[in-house]
Motif scaffolding. Sequence first.
Motif, PDB file in Angstrom:
ATOM      1  N   LEU A   1      45.752  37.916  30.188  1.00  0.00           N
ATOM      2  CA  LEU A   1      46.557  39.049  31.535  1.00  0.00           C
ATOM      3  C   LEU A   1      45.132  40.039  31.128  1.00  0.00           C
ATOM      4  O   LEU A   1      43.769  39.992  30.045  1.00  0.00           O
TER       5      LEU A   1
ATOM      6  N   ASP B   1      47.659  44.631  33.145  1.00  0.00           N
ATOM      7  CA  ASP B   1      49.095  44.136  33.234  1.00  0.00           C
ATOM      8  C   ASP B   1      49.698  44.603  32.015  1.00  0.00           C
ATOM      9  O   ASP B   1      51.043  44.432  32.010  1.00  0.00           O
TER      10      ASP B   1
ATOM     11  N   ARG C   1      52.993  47.392  34.561  1.00  0.00           N
ATOM     12  CA  ARG C   1      54.520  46.875  34.511  1.00  0.00           C
ATOM     13  C   ARG C   1      54.708  47.026  32.987  1.00  0.00           C
ATOM     14  O   ARG C   1      56.415  47.042  32.414  1.00  0.00           O
TER      15      ARG C   1
ATOM     16  N   ALA D   1      54.209  38.229  34.109  1.00  0.00           N
ATOM     17  CA  ALA D   1      52.600  38.160  35.572  1.00  0.00           C
ATOM     18  C   ALA D   1      53.069  37.042  36.511  1.00  0.00           C
ATOM     19  O   ALA D   1      52.207  36.882  37.022  1.00  0.00           O
TER      20      ALA D   1
END
Length: 226
Positions: free
Chosen positions: A3, A56, A117, A225
């Motif tokens: 991430l 992310d 997100r 993701a």
Amino acid sequence: MALRALIVCETSGVARRAFAARGHDVWSTDIEPAEDGSNRHIVCDLRDGILLDGWDLICVIHPPCTRLCRSGRRWMSGPGKWTPPKKLPKGRTIEDLRAEFELGVELFLTCWKAPVRCKAIENPVMNDLARDRMPADLPAPHLVQPHQFGATAYKETGWFLDNLPQLRPTNPLPEPERGSDEWKRWNKIHRMPPGPDRARLRSRSFPEMMDAAAEQWGRHALRLAA
């Protein structure tokens, strides 16, 4: 796969290190330098655009919340809403407190509305004045205690979550008898005496809780993701 994660409003590095231990590309940011001298810490104001850099996940650890929480409500208003408070903290003016309130609202909304997100924002249950300024669909905070993750301490922690699951306890400890010496030790944060470092020490993250967050939220964000 890793991430891109940003830990916001953190100088201790506790959450940053928890995510880094799991192989993520993680950075922390605050207006103050990192306590551990890490070169993965960015000194800046979160309103200057860092939240737009393609993360992310963001985990906002210690945004200013003193004027947004229920315990701070009495300094902001008397009966009703925005009436003169009965008393002010020593040496403070109502203009000072309302400026801090506006800053807290602005920083929370900047983080909540960021184009990321997965978001987790630490903040206690808000008072009615703050709640009036929030989006109508803002969820209630997910409330957890450090002792649910193996830390011998009481400190209710609220998380406002967007596209992240509630934290599952990883090592819940049996609570000590109320009023016992052990119970008093678990309340050390609330019993901390006044001093120049009190606010900083009271706001420090618990490594046990951040380990759970990095594992559970990191795994969930990775699935999204993929």
